[in-house]
Design an enzyme around this catalytic site. Structure first.
Site, mmCIF file in Angstrom:
data_model
loop_
_atom_site.group_PDB
_atom_site.id
_atom_site.type_symbol
_atom_site.label_atom_id
_atom_site.label_comp_id
_atom_site.label_asym_id
_atom_site.label_seq_id
_atom_site.Cartn_x
_atom_site.Cartn_y
_atom_site.Cartn_z
ATOM 1 N N SER A 51 46.147 34.604 67.109
ATOM 2 C CA SER A 51 44.946 35.423 67.312
ATOM 3 C C SER A 51 43.739 34.995 66.483
ATOM 4 O O SER A 51 42.610 35.333 66.843
ATOM 5 C CB SER A 51 45.263 36.888 66.989
ATOM 6 O OG SER A 51 45.818 36.999 65.692
ATOM 7 N N ASP A 340 40.024 44.455 61.378
ATOM 8 C CA ASP A 340 41.102 45.398 61.686
ATOM 9 C C ASP A 340 42.181 45.199 60.621
ATOM 10 O O ASP A 340 41.923 44.555 59.601
ATOM 11 C CB ASP A 340 41.621 45.242 63.135
ATOM 12 C CG ASP A 340 42.185 43.858 63.409
ATOM 13 O OD1 ASP A 340 42.529 43.137 62.445
ATOM 14 O OD2 ASP A 340 42.301 43.482 64.600
ATOM 15 N N HIS A 343 42.953 41.092 60.914
ATOM 16 C CA HIS A 343 41.968 40.019 61.115
ATOM 17 C C HIS A 343 40.699 40.255 60.313
ATOM 18 O O HIS A 343 40.341 41.402 60.048
ATOM 19 C CB HIS A 343 41.615 39.904 62.605
ATOM 20 C CG HIS A 343 42.815 39.718 63.473
ATOM 21 N ND1 HIS A 343 43.403 40.759 64.167
ATOM 22 C CD2 HIS A 343 43.561 38.621 63.737
ATOM 23 C CE1 HIS A 343 44.451 40.312 64.819
ATOM 24 N NE2 HIS A 343 44.593 39.025 64.572
#
Ligand SMILES: *[C@@H]1O[C@H](CO)[C@@H](O)[C@H](O)[C@H]1NC(C)=O
Length: 365
Positions: A51, A340, A343
């Site tokens: 990600s 978040d 991340h």
């Protein structure tokens, strides 16, 4: 957008006139100036992994590991939830920009028919993926092998667009980023625990380093030569891991940080070994553990106020579908290291990548 260290382009075709070059060199870029050696050309950036460099690949998959809804992308210009796991850009965008290639690195499925984008690079990375083949299975995302399959398809497309010789040149001279390993450790090993029956942390880190080396060798065999293999961050200091394993005061989880360090040490040795035995290649281990830990331990030095919680929701646990339009966000993401619970914010990634580029750029060119 935060100004980044700017890499001077020595490619004469990129510096059309003295005036244009002067604008690039003396423009408002804030950070220090990194100069590439004369005649160095970096035609493209290509990214693989998870990600951190997923530019929207997971938008097309049936998985919960997605970021194509608000508030993801709330600071993207114009505002758009692109699937990037950030309030704005990712490290892949930032590196493509610093190398003067393009401002945004697209996801391969989004541009698979766009010749101009293909020749300047794409990302194959899929959020939630990892070197351990079990890792992507847990969340139904693309494995590193799937990404390799898409890379092979991409190479065939390149050959059709620019021919065999130029394709070889692009593959050998581009910067190839490989960012994975975090989900193997945090999800597969620690949280889900499906590997704990047969592996301890020593044998598990051996497994993922072996898989990382094999993947790196695979892309080398397909023509990649400038390969940046990123290590793991201080995983225990991710807001989610502080919440799950950091006790009452949400300290950095010691066991997770030690696992990341053990993995990084072996990965660095593995990558240095590959580099030594693969002629004409620059295969470089990129340490992000130390620079990120320094930011976490000295937030005021970096102009940050919050380094132990994400900006989305409570900041303690929200990530992917749990970070969504029904939650509030912090007032100013640029005061937060984390976007978040897993991340970084655009600001956080900028500061990290700024340091990384300054430290490693000369090892590639
Ligand atoms: C890496 O490749 C070697 C040689 O082909 C193989 O023996 C090994 O099992 C591979 N490692 C992983 C983790 O797949």
């Amino acid at each position: 957008m935060q100004p980044l260290t700017f890499v001077k382009l020595s490619d004469s075709s990129a510096c059309l006139t003295f005036i244009l070059c002067s604008l690039v060199l003396f423009g408002d870029h804030g950070g220090a100036l990194v100069t590439l050696p004369q005649n160095v050309i970096v035609p493209a950036v290509i990214a693989f992994g998870d990600s951190v460099v997923d530019q929207g690949v997971n938008n097309n998959l049936k998985t919960l590991v997605k970021a194509n809804f608000f508030p993801y992308g709330m600071d993207f210009v114009p505002q758009k939830s692109t699937g990037r796991f950030s309030n704005n850009r990712t490290p892949a965008d930032m590196i493509a920009e610093e190398l003067g290639i393009k401002d945004l690195l697209p996801a391969y499925p989004d541009v698979s028919h766009d010749d101009k984008e293909l020749v300047t690079g794409v990302s194959f990375a899929s959020g939630g993926s990892g070197y351990d083949p079990e890792t992507p299975k847990i969340v139904d995302v693309l494995s590193m092998n799937d990404q390799l399959t898409n890379f092979k398809e991409y190479i065939e497309k390149l050959k059709a667009i620019v021919g065999e010789e130029r394709t070889k040149f692009i593959l050998a001279n581009s910067l190839i980023m490989v960012v994975a390993g975090s989900d193997d450790l945090t999800n597969t090993y620690f949280a889900v625990g499906i590997r704990k029956l047969h592996y301890d942390i020593h044998s598990y880190t051996n497994l993922i380093v072996s898989s990382a080396s094999n993947f790196t060798q695979d892309i080398y065999n397909l023509g990649a030569r400038r390969i940046a293999v990123f290590g793991a961050p201080p995983l225990g200091c991710l807001p989610s891991q502080r919440t799950l394993r950091g006790g009452e005061f949400r300290a950095c989880a010691k066991e997770h940080n030690e696992a990341a360090q053990l993995y990084n040490k072996k990965l660095q040795q593995g990558i240095e070994h590959l580099n030594r035995y693969h002629a004409g290649s620059k295969i470089v281990y990129i340490d992000i553990y130390k620079p990120l830990l320094d930011i976490i331990q000295n937030p005021p030095q970096y102009g940050l106020e919050v380094v132990d919680k994400g900006c989305c929701g409570t900041g303690n646990i929200e990530v992917a579908v749990l970070c969504n339009q029904y939650l509030t966000t912090c007032d100013d993401p640029s005061k937060h290291l984390f976007w978040d619970s897993f991340h970084l914010t655009d600001k956080g990634y900028s500061m990290l990548i700024n340091q990384v580029v300054g430290k490693y750029v000369h090892e590639f060119f």
